[in-house]
Design a protein around this motif. Structure first.
Motif, PDB file in Angstrom:
ATOM      1  N   GLU A 206       0.843  -1.188   0.000  1.00 32.63           N
ATOM      2  CA  GLU A 206       0.000   0.000   0.000  1.00 32.63           C
ATOM      3  C   GLU A 206       0.882   1.243   0.000  1.00 32.63           C
ATOM      4  N   ILE A 207       0.511   2.237  -0.803  1.00 30.70           N
ATOM      5  CA  ILE A 207       1.302   3.466  -0.938  1.00 30.70           C
ATOM      6  C   ILE A 207       0.547   4.626  -0.299  1.00 30.70           C
ATOM      7  N   LYS A 208       1.233   5.339   0.586  1.00 34.51           N
ATOM      8  CA  LYS A 208       0.630   6.494   1.238  1.00 34.51           C
ATOM      9  C   LYS A 208       1.517   7.720   1.048  1.00 34.51           C
ATOM     10  N   GLY A 209       0.881   8.877   0.950  1.00 29.41           N
ATOM     11  CA  GLY A 209       1.609  10.118   0.772  1.00 29.41           C
ATOM     12  C   GLY A 209       1.812  10.863   2.081  1.00 29.41           C
ATOM     13  N   GLY A 210       2.504  11.985   1.979  1.00 29.23           N
ATOM     14  CA  GLY A 210       2.761  12.810   3.146  1.00 29.23           C
ATOM     15  C   GLY A 210       2.302  14.230   2.917  1.00 29.23           C
ATOM     16  N   GLY A 211       2.630  15.094   3.834  1.00 28.49           N
ATOM     17  CA  GLY A 211       2.263  16.498   3.715  1.00 28.49           C
ATOM     18  C   GLY A 211       2.970  17.322   4.765  1.00 28.49           C
ATOM     19  N   THR A 212       2.997  18.619   4.556  1.00 28.00           N
ATOM     20  CA  THR A 212       3.709  19.536   5.445  1.00 28.00           C
ATOM     21  C   THR A 212       2.741  20.512   6.093  1.00 28.00           C
ATOM     22  N   PRO A 213       2.794  20.645   7.420  1.00 29.60           N
ATOM     23  CA  PRO A 213       1.973  21.681   8.067  1.00 29.60           C
ATOM     24  C   PRO A 213       2.401  23.069   7.593  1.00 29.60           C
ATOM     25  N   LYS A 214       1.527  24.024   7.669  1.00 32.58           N
ATOM     26  CA  LYS A 214       1.863  25.382   7.250  1.00 32.58           C
ATOM     27  C   LYS A 214       3.041  25.897   8.067  1.00 32.58           C
ATOM     28  N   THR A 215       4.080  26.313   7.340  1.00 31.74           N
ATOM     29  CA  THR A 215       5.309  26.721   8.017  1.00 31.74           C
ATOM     30  C   THR A 215       5.148  28.022   8.791  1.00 31.74           C
ATOM     31  N   GLY A 216       4.139  28.807   8.449  1.00 30.13           N
ATOM     32  CA  GLY A 216       3.946  30.084   9.115  1.00 30.13           C
ATOM     33  C   GLY A 216       3.226  29.991  10.451  1.00 30.13           C
TER      34      GLY A 216
END
Length: 385
Positions: A206-216
């Motif tokens: 299974e392939i899952k992606g990631g993400g970045t919280p708002k840096t500000g």
């Protein structure tokens, strides 16, 4: 006194007709004082000569802290500073002097460029330092060197253990050596043991992606959750910690899950095709994929089959620039799928290998932390050991 009183840039050039183990560029220097790995390729023409004892520092994005004291002769790219100690300066002491956070902070203070900052060579040599007598230099270098020697021993042990696991995977799932006495059948990928089948990589992973919280948003950052990006890939197959960390609130407000230990990460953009396993819980940004075995397939098997997939993709690229890995690359690749009982048996065999690797990595991380704590205090003469 300034740094230039104790060392100088070596600029002698030699032919680039050297082995890949002896060529050093910013690409094959590892971050966070991790040393070097073998270069993917060697350029033509000439390169800057380095000799045993020289200190090599990547001058691109100095905050990565890519620094190495040469244990061989060779050549390096122009983006790597080759620093040589003057007389009455111990080169190992000089290496530790330049390994300090204070030095890299100083380099960044004069770096030029935003996206890919580069250190100012003239400014670097103006760093204000005072060195103790040579005997004291050697004593301090010996203390710090004993810690690094143990870290290096652990690295070599782990490299050997990893090679054993790789060889076992090839024997079982590429050469089919343990199954030679049984019947084989034809398949789209050649002859395979009876009872095995050909399918897609995504049939078992299974392939899952990631993400970045708002840096500000400050409350999303500087928490306790490691936040993986390609820059956190080191020499080991495990990642124990990361440069950046996020908070529980940051995790809740990004597209990444909190992935469990032994999750396989593959870098999909930037530094493409690096495969690691998590040594602890962590999140990741959008330039990676997390890979999880379906139907309780072991993560150790997922790790190895992913390494095999990357090697195949690189071979298909045939020297072309490999800019990204997409989900299509995973879904389009056919693989040989053994019975789940065989995968479980393989995983049982390699499990103690990877547990030992992880234990050695944990110990090395503790030794590194101790070294980095002692380093500035010894350099400043604040403690005597």
């Amino acid at each position: 006194m300034q740094l230039l009183n104790y060392c100088f840039y070596n600029t002698n050039r030699i032919s680039a007709d050297i082995s890949s183990e002896r060529y050093i560029s910013t690409e094959n220097m590892l971050p966070n004082k991790g040393g070097v790995c073998e270069a993917a390729n060697v350029p033509s023409g000439t390169v800057i000569e380095y000799k045993v004892g020289d200190i090599l520092i990547s001058n691109i994005r100095p905050y990565f802290q890519k620094i190495w004291r040469a244990d061989r002769n060779g050549g390096c790219s122009a983006d790597v500073l080759c620093i040589r100690a003057k007389e009455n300066v111990d080169s190992k002491y000089l290496y530790y002097l330049l390994s300090q956070q204070a030095f890299f902070d100083y380099v960044m203070s004069g770096a030029k460029g935003c996206k890919m900052p580069r250190g100012d060579k003239k400014q670097i040599m103006q760093w204000p330092v005072n060195l103790p007598p040579l005997d004291e230099q050697r004593r301090i270098a010996g203390i710090l060197g004993s810690l690094d020697d143990k870290i290096e021993l652990n690295r070599r042990i782990n490299a050997n253990l990893e090679a054993q696991a790789q060889a076992l995977f090839r024997s079982w799932f590429v050469d089919f050596e343990p199954f030679r006495d049984g019947p084989f059948v034809d398949s789209e990928l050649g002859k395979i043991p009876q009872g095995w089948k050909v399918g897609n990589y995504t049939d078992i992973v299974e392939i899952k992606g990631g993400g970045t919280p708002k840096t500000g948003i400050q409350e999303y950052w500087n928490g306790t959750i490691p936040f993986f990006s390609p820059k956190d890939v080191g020499a080991s197959c495990f990642v124990l910690d990361t440069e950046k960390h996020i908070t529980a609130k940051g995790l809740k407000n990004c597209n990444s899950s909190l992935f469990q230990p032994n999750t396989v990460f593959i870098t999909s953009r930037g530094t493409v095709g690096k495969v690691v396993m998590t040594g602890t819980e962590m999140a990741m940004n959008q330039t990676n994929y997390a890979l999880l075995g379906k139907q309780n397939i072991s993560q150790y098997y997922v790790y190895h089959i992913t390494l095999q997939l990357v090697a195949r993709l690189l071979k298909k690229a045939n020297g072309a620039v490999f800019n990204a890995i997409t989900t299509r690359d995973f879904t389009s690749e056919q693989i040989v799928i053994p019975p789940f009982s065989t995968i479980r048996l393989f995983s049982d065999v390699v499990k103690p290998i990877y547990e030992n690797i992880l234990l050695n990595d944990v110990q090395s991380n503790r030794l590194s932390a101790l070294r980095d704590t002692l380093l500035p205090k010894l350099m400043a003469g604040e403690i005597k050991i």
